[in-house]
Design a protein around this motif. Structure first.
Motif, PDB file in Angstrom:
ATOM      1  N   UNK A 170      12.304 -16.168   1.701  1.00 40.02           N
ATOM      2  CA  UNK A 170      11.632 -16.023   0.409  1.00 40.02           C
ATOM      3  C   UNK A 170      10.144 -15.785   0.596  1.00 40.02           C
ATOM      4  N   UNK A 171       9.543 -16.496   1.536  1.00 34.69           N
ATOM      5  CA  UNK A 171       8.130 -16.295   1.821  1.00 34.69           C
ATOM      6  C   UNK A 171       7.851 -14.870   2.263  1.00 34.69           C
ATOM      7  N   UNK A 172       8.712 -14.336   3.134  1.00 34.68           N
ATOM      8  CA  UNK A 172       8.560 -12.949   3.589  1.00 34.68           C
ATOM      9  C   UNK A 172       8.736 -11.979   2.423  1.00 34.68           C
ATOM     10  N   UNK A 173       9.714 -12.247   1.561  1.00 31.92           N
ATOM     11  CA  UNK A 173       9.978 -11.356   0.427  1.00 31.92           C
ATOM     12  C   UNK A 173       8.809 -11.340  -0.556  1.00 31.92           C
ATOM     13  N   UNK A 174       8.218 -12.497  -0.810  1.00 32.24           N
ATOM     14  CA  UNK A 174       7.077 -12.566  -1.729  1.00 32.24           C
ATOM     15  C   UNK A 174       5.902 -11.765  -1.198  1.00 32.24           C
ATOM     16  N   UNK A 175       5.606 -11.916   0.078  1.00 37.82           N
ATOM     17  CA  UNK A 175       4.474 -11.200   0.661  1.00 37.82           C
ATOM     18  C   UNK A 175       4.761  -9.697   0.744  1.00 37.82           C
ATOM     19  N   UNK A 176       5.999  -9.340   1.023  1.00 36.57           N
ATOM     20  CA  UNK A 176       6.362  -7.926   1.058  1.00 36.57           C
ATOM     21  C   UNK A 176       6.225  -7.306  -0.322  1.00 36.57           C
ATOM     22  N   UNK A 177       6.657  -8.035  -1.358  1.00 39.83           N
ATOM     23  CA  UNK A 177       6.536  -7.531  -2.729  1.00 39.83           C
ATOM     24  C   UNK A 177       5.071  -7.355  -3.115  1.00 39.83           C
ATOM     25  N   UNK A 178       4.236  -8.294  -2.704  1.00 40.76           N
ATOM     26  CA  UNK A 178       2.797  -8.156  -2.953  1.00 40.76           C
ATOM     27  C   UNK A 178       2.271  -6.881  -2.306  1.00 40.76           C
ATOM     28  N   UNK A 179       2.655  -6.643  -1.052  1.00 42.33           N
ATOM     29  CA  UNK A 179       2.210  -5.447  -0.353  1.00 42.33           C
ATOM     30  C   UNK A 179       2.669  -4.175  -1.035  1.00 42.33           C
ATOM     31  N   UNK A 180       3.920  -4.166  -1.499  1.00 43.73           N
ATOM     32  CA  UNK A 180       4.437  -2.997  -2.213  1.00 43.73           C
ATOM     33  C   UNK A 180       3.623  -2.747  -3.483  1.00 43.73           C
ATOM     34  N   UNK A 181       3.222  -3.824  -4.144  1.00 40.43           N
ATOM     35  CA  UNK A 181       2.405  -3.677  -5.353  1.00 40.43           C
ATOM     36  C   UNK A 181       1.057  -3.033  -5.095  1.00 40.43           C
ATOM     37  N   UNK A 182       0.536  -3.188  -3.874  1.00 47.40           N
ATOM     38  CA  UNK A 182      -0.767  -2.583  -3.558  1.00 47.40           C
ATOM     39  C   UNK A 182      -0.651  -1.104  -3.184  1.00 47.40           C
ATOM     40  N   UNK A 183       0.555  -0.614  -2.941  1.00 46.99           N
ATOM     41  CA  UNK A 183       0.715   0.752  -2.439  1.00 46.99           C
ATOM     42  C   UNK A 183       0.167   1.837  -3.367  1.00 46.99           C
ATOM     43  N   UNK A 184       0.403   1.762  -4.692  1.00 47.73           N
ATOM     44  CA  UNK A 184      -0.152   2.825  -5.545  1.00 47.73           C
ATOM     45  C   UNK A 184      -1.652   3.003  -5.366  1.00 47.73           C
ATOM     46  N   UNK A 185      -2.377   1.898  -5.281  1.00 51.87           N
ATOM     47  CA  UNK A 185      -3.832   1.988  -5.118  1.00 51.87           C
ATOM     48  C   UNK A 185      -4.219   2.552  -3.765  1.00 51.87           C
ATOM     49  N   UNK A 186      -3.461   2.190  -2.734  1.00 47.83           N
ATOM     50  CA  UNK A 186      -3.821   2.590  -1.381  1.00 47.83           C
ATOM     51  C   UNK A 186      -3.355   4.001  -1.021  1.00 47.83           C
ATOM     52  N   UNK A 187      -2.263   4.461  -1.631  1.00 49.43           N
ATOM     53  CA  UNK A 187      -1.721   5.768  -1.286  1.00 49.43           C
ATOM     54  C   UNK A 187      -2.364   6.902  -2.072  1.00 49.43           C
ATOM     55  N   UNK A 188      -2.747   6.609  -3.316  1.00 53.81           N
ATOM     56  CA  UNK A 188      -3.357   7.654  -4.127  1.00 53.81           C
ATOM     57  C   UNK A 188      -4.775   7.940  -3.644  1.00 53.81           C
ATOM     58  N   UNK A 189      -5.161   9.171  -3.710  1.00 52.94           N
ATOM     59  CA  UNK A 189      -6.509   9.567  -3.302  1.00 52.94           C
ATOM     60  C   UNK A 189      -7.123  10.465  -4.361  1.00 52.94           C
TER      61      UNK A 189
END
Length: 230
Positions: A170-189
């Motif tokens: 669960x700890x891994x899943x929570x942190x992975x979900x957080x990372x996925x949430x940051x992707x739009x900001x990091x991938x868009x240019x």
């Protein structure tokens, strides 16, 4: 939605403004090192390297979440405290509230927590220097894994959620979900990133996301207090 994957993803998405400020320059620096390949377009090469960077970063987040939750679980078994997870949830609830206050721009105390991670970062940062120049996908993946340990108040807030989950997966899943949430900001240019940043920086969105996270925090505190009273 106590300590849920959806809430973790929301933190990542709504933290885009913080991500732009902390990691925007790093993303640009990494992108500038992407090599040119004669047999494929530069856009495709950029996408491959960006995928490797962020894949490594998300792996580090998931690893940190698993380690934090696993250590908490092991400690609980060692000291044989049945209520230890309840106290951890109290801390996680408070961190949710701090995160919500930060998003709404009502209190920036969360940023002070980043200073705690700078001591560890001094030992991890040199690892990235050995990867330069980042001209292969394995190097990009490794650089992303180093990047995932960059001191960040939002990451530390999420780690308290991982700890309070009490389970490694669960700890891994929570942190992975957080990372996925940051992707739009990091991938868009370019213009798309500027539009996303402008939308997320608007006062109404900040207030809404802040209040929503504060509500998650209050709910978590309420459940933890109810568990303590039984």
């Amino acid at each position: 939605m106590e300590l849920s994957v959806a809430a973790a993803m929301l933190v990542g998405l709504m933290g885009a403004g913080h991500c732009f400020g902390m990691c925007g320059g790093l993303v640009g620096a990494l992108s500038s090192q992407v090599p040119r390949r004669a047999q494929q377009s530069q856009m495709l090469t950029q996408l491959q390297f960006q995928g490797a960077y962020h894949g490594g970063r998300l792996l580090s987040y998931a690893l940190a979440g698993a380690l934090a939750a696993g250590l908490a679980q092991g400690l609980g078994q060692l000291v044989a405290l049945d209520s230890y997870l309840v106290y951890l949830r109290l801390i996680a609830g408070l961190m949710m509230i701090l995160t919500g206050l930060y998003f709404a721009r009502w209190f920036n105390g969360l940023l002070n927590i980043e200073a705690l991670g700078k001591y560890l970062w001094r030992y991890i940062q040199p690892l990235g220097q050995h990867l330069l120049p980042i001209n292969t996908l394995p190097k990009a993946l490794a650089a992303g894994m180093v990047w995932g340990w960059l001191p960040c108040g939002l990451v530390y807030s999420m780690l308290t959620w991982a700890v309070a989950s009490g389970q490694t997966s669960t700890g891994a899943a929570l942190m992975l979900a957080f990372g996925v949430g940051t992707l739009p900001a990091m991938l868009l240019t370019g213009m798309a990133a500027n539009q996303l940043a402008h939308w997320l920086q608007s006062k109404s969105i900040k207030t809404f996301s802040g209040l929503l996270l504060i509500a998650f925090g209050v709910q978590t505190l309420y459940i933890a207090i109810q568990q303590l009273s039984h």
